[in-house]
Design an enzyme around this catalytic site. Structure first.
Site, PDB file in Angstrom:
ATOM      1  N   SER A  16       0.832  -0.988  -0.099  1.00  0.00           N
ATOM      2  CA  SER A  16       0.082  -0.158  -0.166  1.00  0.00           C
ATOM      3  C   SER A  16       0.806   1.291   0.043  1.00  0.00           C
ATOM      4  O   SER A  16       1.463   1.733   1.038  1.00  0.00           O
ATOM      5  CB  SER A  16      -0.855   0.009   1.263  1.00  0.00           C
ATOM      6  OG  SER A  16      -1.582   1.312   1.466  1.00  0.00           O
ATOM      7  N   HIS A  41      -1.080  -1.123  -4.471  1.00  0.00           N
ATOM      8  CA  HIS A  41      -2.273  -0.828  -3.732  1.00  0.00           C
ATOM      9  C   HIS A  41      -2.345   0.633  -3.645  1.00  0.00           C
ATOM     10  O   HIS A  41      -1.546   1.170  -2.780  1.00  0.00           O
ATOM     11  CB  HIS A  41      -2.376  -1.700  -2.481  1.00  0.00           C
ATOM     12  CG  HIS A  41      -3.966  -1.505  -1.638  1.00  0.00           C
ATOM     13  ND1 HIS A  41      -5.068  -2.135  -2.242  1.00  0.00           N
ATOM     14  CD2 HIS A  41      -4.263  -0.835  -0.760  1.00  0.00           C
ATOM     15  CE1 HIS A  41      -5.838  -1.688  -1.287  1.00  0.00           C
ATOM     16  NE2 HIS A  41      -5.646  -0.889  -0.571  1.00  0.00           N
ATOM     17  N   ASP A  43      -4.522   3.793  -2.084  1.00  0.00           N
ATOM     18  CA  ASP A  43      -5.743   4.057  -1.156  1.00  0.00           C
ATOM     19  C   ASP A  43      -6.397   5.652  -1.598  1.00  0.00           C
ATOM     20  O   ASP A  43      -5.396   6.514  -1.113  1.00  0.00           O
ATOM     21  CB  ASP A  43      -5.428   3.979   0.443  1.00  0.00           C
ATOM     22  CG  ASP A  43      -5.376   2.556   0.711  1.00  0.00           C
ATOM     23  OD1 ASP A  43      -6.122   1.707   0.428  1.00  0.00           O
ATOM     24  OD2 ASP A  43      -4.129   2.187   1.291  1.00  0.00           O
ATOM     25  N   MET A  45      -8.801   8.312  -0.365  1.00  0.00           N
ATOM     26  CA  MET A  45      -9.902   8.675   0.848  1.00  0.00           C
ATOM     27  C   MET A  45     -10.498  10.095   0.939  1.00  0.00           C
ATOM     28  O   MET A  45      -9.478  10.945   0.358  1.00  0.00           O
ATOM     29  CB  MET A  45      -9.202   8.539   2.212  1.00  0.00           C
ATOM     30  CG  MET A  45      -8.436   7.226   2.226  1.00  0.00           C
ATOM     31  SD  MET A  45      -7.624   7.145   3.830  1.00  0.00           S
ATOM     32  CE  MET A  45      -6.823   5.737   3.732  1.00  0.00           C
ATOM     33  N   HIS A  74      -8.164   1.344  -4.402  1.00  0.00           N
ATOM     34  CA  HIS A  74      -9.091   1.123  -3.349  1.00  0.00           C
ATOM     35  C   HIS A  74      -9.717   2.404  -3.092  1.00  0.00           C
ATOM     36  O   HIS A  74      -9.201   3.215  -2.433  1.00  0.00           O
ATOM     37  CB  HIS A  74      -8.495   0.545  -2.061  1.00  0.00           C
ATOM     38  CG  HIS A  74      -9.300   0.511  -1.075  1.00  0.00           C
ATOM     39  ND1 HIS A  74      -8.704   0.167   0.271  1.00  0.00           N
ATOM     40  CD2 HIS A  74     -10.577   0.092  -0.945  1.00  0.00           C
ATOM     41  CE1 HIS A  74      -9.699  -0.195   1.362  1.00  0.00           C
ATOM     42  NE2 HIS A  74     -10.974   0.072   0.717  1.00  0.00           N
ATOM     43  N   MET A  76     -11.958   4.612  -0.876  1.00  0.00           N
ATOM     44  CA  MET A  76     -12.775   4.949   0.234  1.00  0.00           C
ATOM     45  C   MET A  76     -13.582   6.433   0.161  1.00  0.00           C
ATOM     46  O   MET A  76     -13.062   7.109   1.018  1.00  0.00           O
ATOM     47  CB  MET A  76     -11.892   4.841   1.421  1.00  0.00           C
ATOM     48  CG  MET A  76     -11.281   3.569   1.914  1.00  0.00           C
ATOM     49  SD  MET A  76      -9.727   3.221   2.598  1.00  0.00           S
ATOM     50  CE  MET A  76      -8.782   3.489   1.393  1.00  0.00           C
ATOM     51  N   MET A 145     -11.885  -5.627   4.652  1.00  0.00           N
ATOM     52  CA  MET A 145     -11.170  -4.640   5.636  1.00  0.00           C
ATOM     53  C   MET A 145     -10.949  -5.602   6.961  1.00  0.00           C
ATOM     54  O   MET A 145     -11.709  -5.973   7.581  1.00  0.00           O
ATOM     55  CB  MET A 145     -11.882  -3.502   5.838  1.00  0.00           C
ATOM     56  CG  MET A 145     -11.882  -2.601   4.718  1.00  0.00           C
ATOM     57  SD  MET A 145     -10.584  -2.330   3.994  1.00  0.00           S
ATOM     58  CE  MET A 145      -9.530  -1.447   5.164  1.00  0.00           C
ATOM     59  N   ASP A 183      -7.093  -6.207   3.853  1.00  0.00           N
ATOM     60  CA  ASP A 183      -6.273  -5.079   3.841  1.00  0.00           C
ATOM     61  C   ASP A 183      -6.350  -4.563   5.149  1.00  0.00           C
ATOM     62  O   ASP A 183      -7.470  -4.294   5.611  1.00  0.00           O
ATOM     63  CB  ASP A 183      -7.171  -4.129   2.843  1.00  0.00           C
ATOM     64  CG  ASP A 183      -6.412  -2.754   2.905  1.00  0.00           C
ATOM     65  OD1 ASP A 183      -5.525  -2.760   3.316  1.00  0.00           O
ATOM     66  OD2 ASP A 183      -7.061  -1.895   1.931  1.00  0.00           O
TER      67      ASP A 183
END
Ligand code: DX5
Ligand code: ZN
Length: 227
Positions: A16, A41, A43, A45, A74, A76, A145, A183
């Site tokens: 990540s 990966h 992330d 957000m 990913h 979020m 998660m 994850d």
């Protein structure tokens, strides 16, 4: 062995980038390129779905310029439908949305696949596996998660093992091809057990990037995952 079965035996390590050194992002990307890791990966957000903001399109575009492996993105964020095409354009190969953020999940998943990306759905730690029953055959990946999303460096929630087993049973029962990804809080202490329970892909942030020798850490995780 059947081809699809043998492909499913692969184990994927997905560092990540949230835990990378953003001042030296290119250096850290090159490290992953030459490592035994399989995916990047990434992330995203938004400060609404989760209590933190990470990065968006310009940074992902910059990552894509150097990254030579699968881009596992990913999201979020609330209402991800607004940005599906943008994520395709900046280089996402796998696009994962949260079940909890998508009132029309079926439509969202079809929109991701229509653009040629693999579609993933992520579940928060409190969300039961059963909510995927009627969509599992449409999914390429389920991201469980194993921490509450929003931050790296948290400790692994033990209830995840039970969810992996339930998800594995659902996938087998429905003949779905979905991969299982976990994850949050993945380390050399839990990766083997997760792998044996049926996890295909392992996200690790802090455990890799805060280690003395990230290349060696990745190689060791891969070895433990393969068994
Ligand atoms: C958490 C993110 C994770 C995080 C994992 O919201 O989705 O991908 O970066 O970090 P570690 O491995 O440090 O728990
Ligand atoms: Zn993640």
């Amino acid at each position: 062995m059947h081809k699809q079965q043998s492909e499913k035996m692969n184990k994927f390590i997905a560092p990540s980038l949230l835990a990378a050194d953003f001042g030296n992002l290119q250096r850290d990307i090159e490290m992953i390129n030459k490592s035994e890791a399989d995916w990047f990966h990434i992330d995203v957000m938004d400060g609404v779905f989760v209590p933190n903001i990470s990065f968006g399109m310009p940074v992902i575009k910059a990552i894509k310029k150097h990254a030579k492996k699968t881009m596992d993105v990913h999201l979020m964020i609330v209402d991800p439908d607004r940005f599906i095409e943008d994520f395709k354009n900046v280089g996402a190969d796998i696009l994962t949305v949260h079940y909890e953020a998508c009132p029309h999940l079926h439509r969202t998943v079809q929109a991701i696949k229509a653009l040629g990306m693999k579609a993933g759905v992520s579940l928060n730690p409190h969300t039961p596996i059963a909510v995927l029953e009627d969509i599992i055959t449409d999914l390429d990946l389920v991201l469980l998660m194993s921490v509450n999303p929003g931050f790296g460096g948290q400790s692994f929630i033990e209830n995840t093992y039970k969810k992996v087993e339930q998800l594995k049973a659902l996938i087998e029962f429905s003949s779905s091809n979905a991969l299982i990804e976990v994850d949050g809080g993945v380390t050399d202490e839990n990766i083997e057990k997760l792998s044996n329970a049926g996890v295909d892909a392992f996200v690790a942030g802090n455990f890799i990037f805060k280690s003395k020798n990230p290349l060696k850490t990745i190689s060791n995780l891969k070895k433990l995952a393969i068994g």
